[in-house]
Design a protein around this motif. Structure first.
Motif, PDB file in Angstrom:
ATOM      1  N   GLY A 130       0.795  -1.225   0.000  1.00 44.16           N
ATOM      2  CA  GLY A 130       0.000   0.000   0.000  1.00 44.16           C
ATOM      3  C   GLY A 130       0.822   1.268   0.000  1.00 44.16           C
ATOM      4  N   ARG A 131       2.118   1.142  -0.206  1.00 44.99           N
ATOM      5  CA  ARG A 131       2.962   2.339  -0.289  1.00 44.99           C
ATOM      6  C   ARG A 131       4.177   2.036  -1.150  1.00 44.99           C
ATOM      7  N   PRO A 132       4.801   3.082  -1.714  1.00 43.07           N
ATOM      8  CA  PRO A 132       5.946   2.849  -2.599  1.00 43.07           C
ATOM      9  C   PRO A 132       7.086   2.157  -1.868  1.00 43.07           C
ATOM     10  N   GLU A 133       7.813   1.371  -2.627  1.00 36.92           N
ATOM     11  CA  GLU A 133       8.970   0.685  -2.060  1.00 36.92           C
ATOM     12  C   GLU A 133       9.994   1.707  -1.602  1.00 36.92           C
ATOM     13  N   ALA A 134      10.465   1.558  -0.381  1.00 34.08           N
ATOM     14  CA  ALA A 134      11.477   2.473   0.149  1.00 34.08           C
ATOM     15  C   ALA A 134      12.702   1.659   0.518  1.00 34.08           C
ATOM     16  N   PRO A 135      13.778   1.782  -0.242  1.00 28.73           N
ATOM     17  CA  PRO A 135      14.984   1.000   0.055  1.00 28.73           C
ATOM     18  C   PRO A 135      15.436   1.208   1.501  1.00 28.73           C
ATOM     19  N   GLY A 136      15.715   0.121   2.173  1.00 25.03           N
ATOM     20  CA  GLY A 136      16.165   0.210   3.551  1.00 25.03           C
ATOM     21  C   GLY A 136      15.038   0.311   4.564  1.00 25.03           C
ATOM     22  N   ASN A 137      13.816   0.406   4.077  1.00 32.56           N
ATOM     23  CA  ASN A 137      12.686   0.537   4.990  1.00 32.56           C
ATOM     24  C   ASN A 137      11.512  -0.321   4.513  1.00 32.56           C
ATOM     25  N   PRO A 138      11.754  -1.625   4.444  1.00 28.76           N
ATOM     26  CA  PRO A 138      10.685  -2.490   3.910  1.00 28.76           C
ATOM     27  C   PRO A 138       9.483  -2.546   4.836  1.00 28.76           C
ATOM     28  N   GLN A 139       8.331  -2.648   4.236  1.00 26.18           N
ATOM     29  CA  GLN A 139       7.076  -2.736   4.986  1.00 26.18           C
ATOM     30  C   GLN A 139       6.489  -4.140   4.822  1.00 26.18           C
ATOM     31  N   PRO A 140       5.767  -4.612   5.815  1.00 25.74           N
ATOM     32  CA  PRO A 140       5.186  -5.967   5.701  1.00 25.74           C
ATOM     33  C   PRO A 140       4.147  -6.041   4.584  1.00 25.74           C
ATOM     34  N   HIS A 141       4.173  -7.154   3.874  1.00 28.60           N
ATOM     35  CA  HIS A 141       3.159  -7.391   2.850  1.00 28.60           C
ATOM     36  C   HIS A 141       1.837  -7.787   3.516  1.00 28.60           C
ATOM     37  N   LEU A 142       0.802  -7.631   2.753  1.00 23.18           N
ATOM     38  CA  LEU A 142      -0.545  -7.929   3.241  1.00 23.18           C
ATOM     39  C   LEU A 142      -0.635  -9.336   3.848  1.00 23.18           C
ATOM     40  N   GLY A 143      -0.041 -10.301   3.171  1.00 21.62           N
ATOM     41  CA  GLY A 143      -0.095 -11.678   3.657  1.00 21.62           C
ATOM     42  C   GLY A 143       0.600 -11.841   4.992  1.00 21.62           C
ATOM     43  N   SER A 144       1.714 -11.147   5.166  1.00 22.66           N
ATOM     44  CA  SER A 144       2.438 -11.234   6.432  1.00 22.66           C
ATOM     45  C   SER A 144       1.641 -10.572   7.547  1.00 22.66           C
ATOM     46  N   LEU A 145       0.997  -9.458   7.249  1.00 19.33           N
ATOM     47  CA  LEU A 145       0.138  -8.808   8.249  1.00 19.33           C
ATOM     48  C   LEU A 145      -0.994  -9.743   8.668  1.00 19.33           C
ATOM     49  N   ALA A 146      -1.573 -10.392   7.680  1.00 18.73           N
ATOM     50  CA  ALA A 146      -2.666 -11.321   7.997  1.00 18.73           C
ATOM     51  C   ALA A 146      -2.151 -12.478   8.843  1.00 18.73           C
ATOM     52  N   ALA A 147      -0.960 -12.971   8.502  1.00 17.66           N
ATOM     53  CA  ALA A 147      -0.384 -14.073   9.261  1.00 17.66           C
ATOM     54  C   ALA A 147      -0.103 -13.636  10.697  1.00 17.66           C
ATOM     55  N   ARG A 148       0.360 -12.416  10.843  1.00 17.06           N
ATOM     56  CA  ARG A 148       0.733 -11.946  12.184  1.00 17.06           C
ATOM     57  C   ARG A 148      -0.485 -11.577  13.034  1.00 17.06           C
ATOM     58  N   PHE A 149      -1.436 -10.876  12.432  1.00 13.55           N
ATOM     59  CA  PHE A 149      -2.484 -10.272  13.249  1.00 13.55           C
ATOM     60  C   PHE A 149      -3.871 -10.896  13.085  1.00 13.55           C
ATOM     61  N   MET A 150      -4.016 -11.813  12.152  1.00 12.08           N
ATOM     62  CA  MET A 150      -5.341 -12.417  11.977  1.00 12.08           C
ATOM     63  C   MET A 150      -5.325 -13.920  12.198  1.00 12.08           C
ATOM     64  N   THR A 151      -4.139 -14.470  12.503  1.00 12.79           N
ATOM     65  CA  THR A 151      -4.029 -15.920  12.568  1.00 12.79           C
ATOM     66  C   THR A 151      -3.820 -16.386  14.001  1.00 12.79           C
ATOM     67  N   ASP A 152      -4.665 -17.249  14.440  1.00 15.21           N
ATOM     68  CA  ASP A 152      -4.516 -17.816  15.764  1.00 15.21           C
ATOM     69  C   ASP A 152      -3.335 -18.782  15.762  1.00 15.21           C
ATOM     70  N   GLU A 153      -2.526 -18.724  16.791  1.00 16.96           N
ATOM     71  CA  GLU A 153      -1.326 -19.568  16.822  1.00 16.96           C
ATOM     72  C   GLU A 153      -1.654 -21.048  16.906  1.00 16.96           C
ATOM     73  N   SER A 154      -2.879 -21.352  17.306  1.00 15.97           N
ATOM     74  CA  SER A 154      -3.252 -22.771  17.359  1.00 15.97           C
ATOM     75  C   SER A 154      -3.654 -23.291  15.977  1.00 15.97           C
ATOM     76  N   ASN A 155      -3.749 -22.366  14.994  1.00 13.22           N
ATOM     77  CA  ASN A 155      -4.133 -22.789  13.640  1.00 13.22           C
ATOM     78  C   ASN A 155      -3.026 -23.657  13.051  1.00 13.22           C
ATOM     79  N   PRO A 156      -3.339 -24.873  12.660  1.00 15.21           N
ATOM     80  CA  PRO A 156      -2.280 -25.747  12.141  1.00 15.21           C
ATOM     81  C   PRO A 156      -1.761 -25.330  10.769  1.00 15.21           C
ATOM     82  N   LEU A 157      -2.474 -24.462  10.096  1.00  9.10           N
ATOM     83  CA  LEU A 157      -2.054 -24.056   8.763  1.00  9.10           C
ATOM     84  C   LEU A 157      -1.286 -22.731   8.834  1.00  9.10           C
ATOM     85  N   PRO A 158      -0.274 -22.568   8.009  1.00  7.53           N
ATOM     86  CA  PRO A 158       0.470 -21.307   8.009  1.00  7.53           C
ATOM     87  C   PRO A 158      -0.460 -20.124   7.733  1.00  7.53           C
ATOM     88  N   GLY A 159      -0.119 -18.974   8.294  1.00  6.89           N
ATOM     89  CA  GLY A 159      -0.972 -17.808   8.136  1.00  6.89           C
ATOM     90  C   GLY A 159      -0.929 -17.203   6.753  1.00  6.89           C
TER      91      GLY A 159
END
Lengths: 430, 333
Positions: A130-159
């Motif tokens: 959702g923002r331009p690529e900034a060298p040296g300042n990478p931002q999390p991709h949508l999938g990683s955000l979902a894995a981190r903040f929407m996925t229960d740790e008990s879920n057997p499937l990767p986020g």
């Protein structure tokens, strides 16, 4: 940037349950204002009751908006394909998508996208962060955000699961400062992830004993030398164990033959079916890539082939999600790194064009049957409700109940999760 | 017929339109040249007066053009799936008949030598035979697994030849309406695993004047299909045996596609190269393997035809020009 937990940060001890419970974070990577800000209150309550999902269909190379969602027949830029009616009166799409046209009442179109980025790599980062690529300042991709903040740790499937042609991928830094355990797991070819069947060298008790010993050694090592990387290794082993137990989810051959035929007997058909199985099994974020739309040459013949595949598989996927009651909890997004030029070149091709193109959405949080934005008669410019990647990112987060204005603290700096200069496309949101 | 000298070919007529052209064909009398455009219009030029007539009977682009042997009826096939019949020489031609011929594009049309049948092929992977008397469907000829690009009757009138994206060439027996045999022009096809695309195929067909050779034009060495990196080539088949005789290609890597091919009655064969390398006419002897003459055109070419007098070629150009290129009579010693 590397996430060093050896600095005694407490972040790694935060589970999703504590995150949902509103515990404040402290340390190198935390949430400004506390983690509870990241979820909108109503959504947090809803999420505790029902898992939400994100399903992104990525049309790699830059699909032509003129041969998909925003046709301009009988104009100098329109090309040889016609437009057809859809299940939403007055909304017409390319004739290459007759099956998707019958699903339009479940979808919304954003026809005024201007992302100002015509480079493949940068466009890909832009659409996923959702923002331009900034060298040296990478931002999390949508999938990683979902894995981190929407996925229960008990879920057997990767986020974050990314289904690609061939099953390959190189997303080793998509999680950025969230840590490598939130990077994508790549699968493809209709096959379960590699090496998820127990080796014939071990019976089950032997395998359990081996894993227990590995865990003991690992815990001892981690008491003094724990980093995000070592945590990712540990997590990977644990995840592998869980995956081995759910290996059957990846086996699309378990589907009846008539279902396979409905999705299409090609890789993309099998991959869309796998995406549905994964969502149904509880995966948080699934991305399916379809290749290749970078049609500088013979755009029309290649789109005929590619969009034909997309149409059959995507329509079956959307219909299945709806029929099984999954669509209301799953945000479906169809996007690329950019669109293609209205001007047809001498090779019957279309080149990169980010000034006026389209994105399609459906499902969770999205007003169905909606069209937002408009391009001019030749499709060369946006003439109504122009939006960029930031607006789309805000919208996607909002649709699944995440607060795009929540912030991280990274090395003492506060960073808003979605571009502060943009805002959700409110007309799209329920 | 006076023998032409292709090494002295030069621009003859320059006819213009306001849209890029995608196809072209001389009528059998040699009075007109027709062109399909990047619009729903087909354009007809009177070669003597250069008068342009715009004919609208399709919803979208027209790649397929053909005529009855007497030249009285023009046939156009569109990306709208329609086959439209026109009075060739009317001042303001209006469709005589419109047939919903294919699902998707009509890629090529051929008319039988007796003028009774029209044959069409399309992206729906089927060849169809139509009665020109009443427009009825005579026969469907399924057998291709990919879009069918080209079609031609052989010189005896006994057979029909169809060719597709994969370089599969099928010879159909018109008496039995069954497949007689297959030719493999797979050299003109490539599947690119990295880009996950099919590319190539037979872009044009031409029989030699004595009917002993069949030329298929297309491309080879497609290392980057989406980026138009390939080289134009011709596969020449021995019609009697159905075997490949030779592959003809330019001496240099010209970067392009063989969009058109025409055997000349005097024996040589001409290929139109169009693409990144520009528009080029390449003249080969059938024994090849490389051209004996190369003629660079002012713009990339997309379609080629030979005038009934066998002295000039028409090329449909991307810049909206229909240019004819004329060969002088070869000087005798």
């Amino acid at each position: 940037m590397r996430c060093e937990y050896a600095c005694n940060s407490a972040e790694h001890t935060l589970s999703r349950r504590r995150f949902l419970g509103g515990m404040a974070a402290a340390g190198t990577v935390g949430m400004a204002g506390g983690f509870s800000r990241f979820l909108q209150p109503a959504a947090a309550a809803a999420m505790n009751g029902k898992q939400k999902h994100l399903l992104v269909v990525w049309l790699a190379g830059g699909a032509s908006q003129l041969e998909t969602w925003d046709p301009k027949p009988k104009t100098i830029t329109g090309g040889p394909f016609r437009s057809i009616e859809t299940s939403v009166p007055g909304v017409r799409i390319s004739e290459l998508m007759p099956k998707t046209a019958r699903q339009m009442h479940r979808m919304a179109l954003v026809r005024g996208v201007n992302t100002h980025e015509d480079d493949h790599g940068k466009g890909q980062v832009l659409m996923h962060t959702g923002r331009p690529e900034a060298p040296g300042n990478p931002q999390p991709h949508l999938g990683s955000l979902a894995a981190r903040f929407m996925t229960d740790e008990s879920n057997p499937l990767p986020g974050y699961i990314h289904i690609t042609p061939g099953g390959g991928g190189s997303g080793t830094s998509e999680a950025a400062f969230l840590g490598p355990k939130y990077n994508a797991m790549f699968v493809g070819n209709g096959q379960p992830p590699a090496n998820t069947a127990r080796s014939g060298w071990f019976d089950e008790p032997g395998d359990v004993a081996r894993h227990t010993m590995r865990r003991q050694l690992n815990d001892r090592f981690a008491t003094r030398r724990r980093t995000a990387d070592t945590e990712a290794y540990t997590s990977t082993y644990d995840q592998a164990q869980q995956l081995m137990a759910r290996r059957d989810v990846f086996d699309v051959t378990k589907e009846p033959a008539e279902v396979l035929a409905r999705y299409g007997t090609h890789d993309f058909g099998r991959h869309c079916m796998l995406a549905r199985r994964l969502i149904e099994a509880g995966s948080t974020y699934v991305q399916v890539s379809h290749s290749n739309y970078d049609t500088h040459n013979e755009n029309f013949s290649f789109h005929l082939e590619q969009v034909g595949e997309f149409d059959q598989s995507f329509a079956a996927l959307l219909d299945d999600l709806a029929q099984r009651g999954l669509l209301e909890h799953t945000l479906v997004v169809v996007m690329s790194e950019f669109g293609r030029t209205p001007t047809i070149n001498q090779l019957y091709g279309r080149d990169h064009w980010s000034k006026a193109w389209s994105v399609a959405m459906a499902g969770c949080g999205i007003t169905a049957g909606n069209v937002v934005g408009k391009t001019n008669e030749k499709g060369t410019e946006v003439v109504d409700r122009e939006v960029g990647a930031g607006h789309l990112f805000h919208t996607m987060l909002s649709a699944v109940g995440l607060d795009p204005k929540a912030g991280y603290e990274v090395d003492g700096r506060s960073i808003q999760i979605a571009d502060p200069a943009a805002a959700p496309i409110k007309e799209l949101l329920i | 017929m006076n023998a032409p000298d292709p090494t002295k070919i030069k621009l003859d007529l320059d006819l213009t339109h306001d849209r890029p052209l995608v196809s072209c064909k001389f009528d059998p009398t040699g009075k007109f040249v027709f062109a399909g455009t990047e619009s729903d219009a087909v354009v007809r030029w009177d070669l003597a007066t250069k008068t342009k007539t715009v004919m609208v009977g399709h919803e979208t682009w027209v790649f397929a053009l053909a005529f009855t042997p007497d030249g009285k009826v023009a046939l156009t096939g569109g990306c709208d799936g329609r086959l439209v019949l026109w009075p060739t020489s009317d001042e303001k031609p209006a469709p005589i008949r419109t047939i919903d011929a294919h699902t998707g594009w009509v890629n090529a049309i051929a008319v039988s030598r007796d003028g009774q049948l029209a044959a069409t092929v399309g992206n729906d992977r089927i060849a169809r035979l139509w009665s020109l008397a009443d427009g009825s469907l005579v026969q469907e000829l399924p057998g291709h697994d990919k879009p069918v690009y080209q079609i031609s009757f052989d010189l005896t009138g006994r057979y029909l030849v169809t060719a597709d994206l994969q370089g599969r060439v099928i010879q159909w027996d018109l008496a039995s309406r069954k497949e007689a045999r297959r030719f493999d022009a797979g050299k003109l096809y490539a599947y690119n695993g990295g880009q996950q695309v099919d590319y190539g195929g037979v872009r044009d067909l031409s029989f030699s004047a004595d009917g002993t050779l069949l030329a298929c034009s297309g491309l080879i060495e497609a290392s980057n299909p989406l980026g138009a990196v390939s080289n134009a080539a011709l596969v020449i088949f021995d019609w009697a045996t159905g075997t490949e005789k030779i592959l003809l290609r330019a001496k240099e890597d010209l970067k392009g596609v063989g969009w058109g091919v025409r055997f000349h009655p005097s024996g040589f064969v001409t290929m139109l190269n169009g693409g990144n390398g520009g528009g080029i006419l390449l003249f080969f002897q059938p024994a090849g393997p490389n051209e004996f003459h190369k003629f660079v055109l002012p713009n990339t070419g997309r379609a080629l035809d030979l005038h009934p007098d066998s002295m000039s070629y028409a090329v449909a150009h991307h810049d909206g020009h229909l240019r004819t290129y004329r060969m002088p009579v070869k000087a005798t010693a």
